[in-house]
Write an enzyme that holds these catalytic residues in place. Sequence first.
Site, PDB file in Angstrom:
ATOM      1  N   THR A   1       1.063  -1.204  -0.130  1.00  0.00           N
ATOM      2  CA  THR A   1      -0.051  -0.014  -0.102  1.00  0.00           C
ATOM      3  C   THR A   1       0.946   1.309   0.040  1.00  0.00           C
ATOM      4  O   THR A   1       0.635   2.261  -0.586  1.00  0.00           O
ATOM      5  CB  THR A   1      -0.937  -0.032   1.276  1.00  0.00           C
ATOM      6  OG1 THR A   1      -1.665  -1.250   1.073  1.00  0.00           O
ATOM      7  CG2 THR A   1      -1.866   1.284   1.220  1.00  0.00           C
TER       8      THR A   1
ATOM      9  N   TYR B   1     -13.755  -1.931  -1.271  1.00  0.00           N
ATOM     10  CA  TYR B   1     -14.609  -1.290  -1.803  1.00  0.00           C
ATOM     11  C   TYR B   1     -15.921  -2.410  -2.055  1.00  0.00           C
ATOM     12  O   TYR B   1     -16.862  -2.074  -1.660  1.00  0.00           O
ATOM     13  CB  TYR B   1     -14.385  -0.817  -3.097  1.00  0.00           C
ATOM     14  CG  TYR B   1     -15.375   0.043  -3.943  1.00  0.00           C
ATOM     15  CD1 TYR B   1     -15.766   1.259  -3.084  1.00  0.00           C
ATOM     16  CD2 TYR B   1     -16.131  -0.533  -4.779  1.00  0.00           C
ATOM     17  CE1 TYR B   1     -16.783   1.902  -3.608  1.00  0.00           C
ATOM     18  CE2 TYR B   1     -17.302   0.427  -5.430  1.00  0.00           C
ATOM     19  CZ  TYR B   1     -17.686   1.517  -4.681  1.00  0.00           C
ATOM     20  OH  TYR B   1     -18.678   2.076  -5.469  1.00  0.00           O
TER      21      TYR B   1
ATOM     22  N   TYR C   1      -3.161  -9.541   4.833  1.00  0.00           N
ATOM     23  CA  TYR C   1      -3.183  -8.082   5.407  1.00  0.00           C
ATOM     24  C   TYR C   1      -4.421  -7.653   5.743  1.00  0.00           C
ATOM     25  O   TYR C   1      -5.384  -7.508   5.045  1.00  0.00           O
ATOM     26  CB  TYR C   1      -2.390  -7.438   4.579  1.00  0.00           C
ATOM     27  CG  TYR C   1      -2.176  -5.831   4.607  1.00  0.00           C
ATOM     28  CD1 TYR C   1      -2.307  -5.204   5.955  1.00  0.00           C
ATOM     29  CD2 TYR C   1      -2.090  -4.985   3.513  1.00  0.00           C
ATOM     30  CE1 TYR C   1      -1.947  -3.875   6.064  1.00  0.00           C
ATOM     31  CE2 TYR C   1      -1.676  -3.576   3.733  1.00  0.00           C
ATOM     32  CZ  TYR C   1      -1.762  -2.994   5.087  1.00  0.00           C
ATOM     33  OH  TYR C   1      -1.572  -1.688   5.428  1.00  0.00           O
TER      34      TYR C   1
ATOM     35  N   ARG D   1      -8.558   1.125   5.648  1.00  0.00           N
ATOM     36  CA  ARG D   1      -8.223   1.409   4.439  1.00  0.00           C
ATOM     37  C   ARG D   1      -9.436   0.694   3.423  1.00  0.00           C
ATOM     38  O   ARG D   1      -9.701   1.075   2.478  1.00  0.00           O
ATOM     39  CB  ARG D   1      -6.841   0.823   3.786  1.00  0.00           C
ATOM     40  CG  ARG D   1      -5.690   1.578   4.277  1.00  0.00           C
ATOM     41  CD  ARG D   1      -5.645   2.703   3.300  1.00  0.00           C
ATOM     42  NE  ARG D   1      -4.170   3.313   3.618  1.00  0.00           N
ATOM     43  CZ  ARG D   1      -3.651   4.307   2.654  1.00  0.00           C
ATOM     44  NH1 ARG D   1      -4.216   4.383   1.626  1.00  0.00           N
ATOM     45  NH2 ARG D   1      -2.300   4.886   3.047  1.00  0.00           N
TER      46      ARG D   1
ATOM     47  N   LYS E   1      -0.456  -9.610   8.789  1.00  0.00           N
ATOM     48  CA  LYS E   1       0.063  -8.312   9.021  1.00  0.00           C
ATOM     49  C   LYS E   1      -1.232  -7.537   9.470  1.00  0.00           C
ATOM     50  O   LYS E   1      -2.174  -7.627   8.762  1.00  0.00           O
ATOM     51  CB  LYS E   1       0.367  -7.419   7.865  1.00  0.00           C
ATOM     52  CG  LYS E   1       0.711  -6.089   8.138  1.00  0.00           C
ATOM     53  CD  LYS E   1       1.142  -5.253   6.686  1.00  0.00           C
ATOM     54  CE  LYS E   1       1.319  -3.733   7.067  1.00  0.00           C
ATOM     55  NZ  LYS E   1       1.761  -2.813   5.824  1.00  0.00           N
TER      56      LYS E   1
ATOM     57  N   ILE F   1       5.656  -4.559   9.843  1.00  0.00           N
ATOM     58  CA  ILE F   1       5.885  -4.306   8.657  1.00  0.00           C
ATOM     59  C   ILE F   1       5.497  -2.570   8.667  1.00  0.00           C
ATOM     60  O   ILE F   1       4.774  -2.454   8.787  1.00  0.00           O
ATOM     61  CB  ILE F   1       4.933  -4.866   7.697  1.00  0.00           C
ATOM     62  CG1 ILE F   1       5.425  -6.542   7.365  1.00  0.00           C
ATOM     63  CG2 ILE F   1       4.967  -4.287   6.142  1.00  0.00           C
ATOM     64  CD1 ILE F   1       4.376  -7.514   6.551  1.00  0.00           C
TER      65      ILE F   1
END
Length: 293
Positions: free
Chosen positions: A46, A109, A135, A140, A163, A205
Site C-alpha cells: 500500500t 470497496y 493483510y 483502508r 499483518k 511491516i
Amino acid sequence: MNPLFTGCATALITPFKNGSVDWDALDRIVDNQIENGIAALVAAGTTGEPATMTWEEHLNVIKRIVKRADGRVPVIAGTGSNSTAEAIEAAKFASDTGAAAQLVVTPYYNKTSQAGLVAHFNAIADAADLPVIVYNVPSRTGLNLGVNALKEIVAHPNIIAVKEANDNVGEAMDKVRVCGDKVAFYSGNDDLIVPLMSCGFQGVISVLSNVMPAETVKMCNLALENNYHAASAMQLKLLPFIRALFSETSPIPVKAAMSKLGWCEEELRLPLVPMQDNTRANLYAIMQELNLI
C-alpha cells in the site's frame, strides 16, 4: 511455525520522477534499507502506491526490488486486489521474480462477507506457490477480518503470516491466542510495535522504517530480546514522529520526509497531493527535534 522474518520489514515507498518510477532512487533506497539492518522488504505494498500504477509498473517494481536485494533479505510482493483472479495473476508473476512471499490485503470497496474472505484467501493460497501474508487494514478497506474467519484461513498450509493494522489491540491479542501457533504476526501500525510484540507479534511491516530504518530495527530487536523497558522508551520517543507520518493519508507524509532527506522527489500520483502547510511544518519540526534534518 518458522517465521519468514523477525523484527522489522519496510513497506517501501515507490519514488516517482517526472511521472515515471525513479529506478535509480529506488535502488539507493533498497541498498540503504539493507545496510541499516532491515530484515525484509515489501515491494508495491500500500505504501508503494500500487493503486495508481499500471500493472506493468507494479510488477516491474517488484522485479526491480527483488533484483536489487539480490538475496540479501527476503522480498515480499504486494499482490492484493479486490479481484481474486487479479491477485492470483499478480502472485504468479511475483513468484517468477524470486519474491519470497506475497502480501495480500483484504478486498476493498466491493468488500465481502467473512465467508467470502475465507474463500478469497484460500483461492489465492491454492493457486500460487508463493506463501501468503494476510493483510488486515480496516481503515483502508472498510472490512475487518475477524478471529473466526482468520482461524479458518490460517489452516491453509500456504498461509504463513498476518499483518495486522487494526487499532483494536484486544482483538489482535485474540488472534494471536487463537492462531499464533500456526502463523507469524506482524504489526501494521508503527505506534503499536512494542505493545503488540509484547503480546506475541514477531515484528512489524513498517512505514516509519523508510525514514528511520536503523532506529526501527533497534526498537524491534530490543523487544525480541525481551528488553521491553528500552523498547518502550524508543516507542514513546518516536510516537510524535509516527503520528506526523500519518497526519495525512500515507504515503503523503513519508514521501515528504524522504524527499526532505534527499532520497527521492516529493512526487505522488493523483488523487494524492503533497502535504498541507500546517502538517508539513509539524513534520519538519519533529524531524529537527530528532536530528534528522
